[in-house]
Design an enzyme around this catalytic site. Sequence first.
Site, short mmCIF file in Angstrom:
data_model
loop_
_atom_site.label_atom_id
_atom_site.label_comp_id
_atom_site.label_asym_id
_atom_site.label_seq_id
_atom_site.Cartn_x
_atom_site.Cartn_y
_atom_site.Cartn_z
N LYS A 7 0.81 -1.23 0.00
CA LYS A 7 0.00 0.00 0.00
C LYS A 7 0.84 1.28 0.00
CE LYS A 7 -4.42 -1.34 1.96
NZ LYS A 7 -5.39 -1.04 3.02
N ASP B 53 -10.20 3.71 1.82
CA ASP B 53 -10.46 3.06 3.12
C ASP B 53 -11.19 3.99 4.09
OD1 ASP B 53 -9.41 0.58 2.52
OD2 ASP B 53 -7.42 1.02 3.34
N ALA C 299 -2.42 2.36 15.79
CA ALA C 299 -1.80 3.44 15.00
C ALA C 299 -1.16 2.87 13.73
CB ALA C 299 -0.78 4.20 15.85
N ALA D 96 -4.76 0.89 9.20
CA ALA D 96 -6.20 1.14 9.33
C ALA D 96 -6.44 2.41 10.14
CB ALA D 96 -6.90 -0.06 9.98
P1 NAP Z 1 -1.09 -2.83 11.14
O1 NAP Z 1 -0.71 -1.65 10.32
O2 NAP Z 1 -0.18 -4.00 11.23
O3 NAP Z 1 -1.37 -2.29 12.66
C1 NAP Z 1 -1.63 -3.19 13.69
C2 NAP Z 1 -2.01 -2.43 14.95
O4 NAP Z 1 -2.35 -3.41 15.97
C3 NAP Z 1 -0.89 -1.57 15.52
O5 NAP Z 1 -1.42 -0.41 16.09
C4 NAP Z 1 -0.30 -2.49 16.61
O6 NAP Z 1 0.36 -1.80 17.65
C5 NAP Z 1 -1.55 -3.14 17.13
N1 NAP Z 1 -1.24 -4.37 17.85
C6 NAP Z 1 -0.71 -5.50 17.34
N2 NAP Z 1 -0.54 -6.42 18.34
C7 NAP Z 1 -0.97 -5.83 19.48
C8 NAP Z 1 -1.06 -6.25 20.84
N3 NAP Z 1 -0.66 -7.49 21.23
N4 NAP Z 1 -1.56 -5.39 21.76
C9 NAP Z 1 -1.98 -4.17 21.39
N5 NAP Z 1 -1.90 -3.69 20.11
C10 NAP Z 1 -1.42 -4.52 19.18
O7 NAP Z 1 -2.49 -3.41 10.70
P2 NAP Z 1 -3.72 -2.63 9.98
O8 NAP Z 1 -3.58 -2.74 8.52
O9 NAP Z 1 -3.85 -1.29 10.60
O10 NAP Z 1 -4.95 -3.57 10.40
C11 NAP Z 1 -5.43 -3.59 11.74
C12 NAP Z 1 -6.76 -4.32 11.79
O11 NAP Z 1 -7.72 -3.64 11.01
C13 NAP Z 1 -6.70 -5.74 11.24
O12 NAP Z 1 -7.45 -6.59 12.07
C14 NAP Z 1 -7.34 -5.65 9.87
O13 NAP Z 1 -8.01 -6.82 9.50
C15 NAP Z 1 -8.34 -4.52 10.09
N6 NAP Z 1 -8.62 -3.80 8.84
C16 NAP Z 1 -9.90 -3.81 8.38
C17 NAP Z 1 -10.23 -3.14 7.21
C18 NAP Z 1 -11.65 -3.16 6.73
O14 NAP Z 1 -11.90 -2.85 5.56
N7 NAP Z 1 -12.60 -3.44 7.59
C19 NAP Z 1 -9.24 -2.46 6.49
C20 NAP Z 1 -7.93 -2.46 6.99
C21 NAP Z 1 -7.63 -3.16 8.17
P3 NAP Z 1 1.95 -1.55 17.59
O15 NAP Z 1 2.14 -0.30 16.80
O16 NAP Z 1 2.33 -1.42 19.01
O17 NAP Z 1 2.56 -2.76 16.94
#
Ligand code: NAP
Length: 279
Positions: A70, A107, A134, A137
């Site tokens: 992305k 998004d 952060a 998403a």
């Molecule tokens: P990402 O960029 O990898 O971010 C993951 C986030 O989760 C970070 O803030 C991370 O914190 C946190 N995290 C991971 N493990 C954790 C833990 N053990 N305790 C607390 N926080 C934790 O992922 P993303 O792309 O933002 O996606 C996040 C979620 O949104 C996913 O479940 C994804 O399926 C969903 N999503 C949905 C859509 C939709 O269309 N509905 C679109 C995009 C994403 P750190 O910074 O501390 O690692």
Amino acid sequence: MSSQKFVLTGVMGHPVAHSRSPVIHNHWIAQYKLKGSYVLLPVESGNLHDALKGLKALGFAGCNVTIPHKVEAMKAMDWLHPVAKQMGAINTIVVQPDGALHGFNNDGFGYIQSIKDAKPEWRADAGPITVLGAGGAARAIVLSLINEGAKEIRLVNRTKSKAQDLANEFGSAVKVVDWIERNNALSGIAMLVNTTNQGMHGQPELDLNLSELPSAALVSDAIYIPLETPLLATARKRGNATVNGLGMLLNQARPAFQAWFGVLPEITPDLNKAVAATF
Ligand code: NAP
């Protein structure tokens, strides 16, 4: 529609096999009796730029871009929509008639629309909003909440520096709160948003105590597998309105489909059923 040219689109990422986007777009292609197909494009990082250059040669109208491309795919765009520029990531590419690649990020649009679909009276400026996470998403959701008029966003992330980076970029509406203070950050808010992966299928549930959360607060989760995360189930049982992540996924697909096929598609109960059947 018989004179319509065959439109080829897809989703480029790695891995992509789990993507629900083919189900969504191919459902619409059939529903609107269009000619075309939406395919999986598994592309490893080292091949991304060659693959993007190949879109025009292969006759693609465009494609979606997902993890891990992305951010990197932005560099190959000839033009970026201002919102995609602000978000620092794209999720949709539209190939122009002259072959130029235009990059968009739908998004945030998808997220806001999903909230409005569930709660037409919802307003971003109704009160403080707490956002957990952060990552990618969160970037889309926080920026779209600000663009929608949110006045105070309490941003809570396990790694504080990442929340601070977002606050520095997105301005004074974003107030960073320490992860350890997350339960207290629910006091007096109008809305809670989980953008972490905690509660997603295969992950532990989000470690959050809702006792400070006002019962009138709306609770939304970006996760759509499962459709009801433990957070949403707990919130629902204590009387909070909830919105899951499926609406965000479905709504972000609408403007992309329109750009490629010329039809703004509807989210129907049949589409919801078709996607839910894949979980
Ligand atoms: P990402 O960029 O990898 O971010 C993951 C986030 O989760 C970070 O803030 C991370 O914190 C946190 N995290 C991971 N493990 C954790 C833990 N053990 N305790 C607390 N926080 C934790 O992922 P993303 O792309 O933002 O996606 C996040 C979620 O949104 C996913 O479940 C994804 O399926 C969903 N999503 C949905 C859509 C939709 O269309 N509905 C679109 C995009 C994403 P750190 O910074 O501390 O690692």
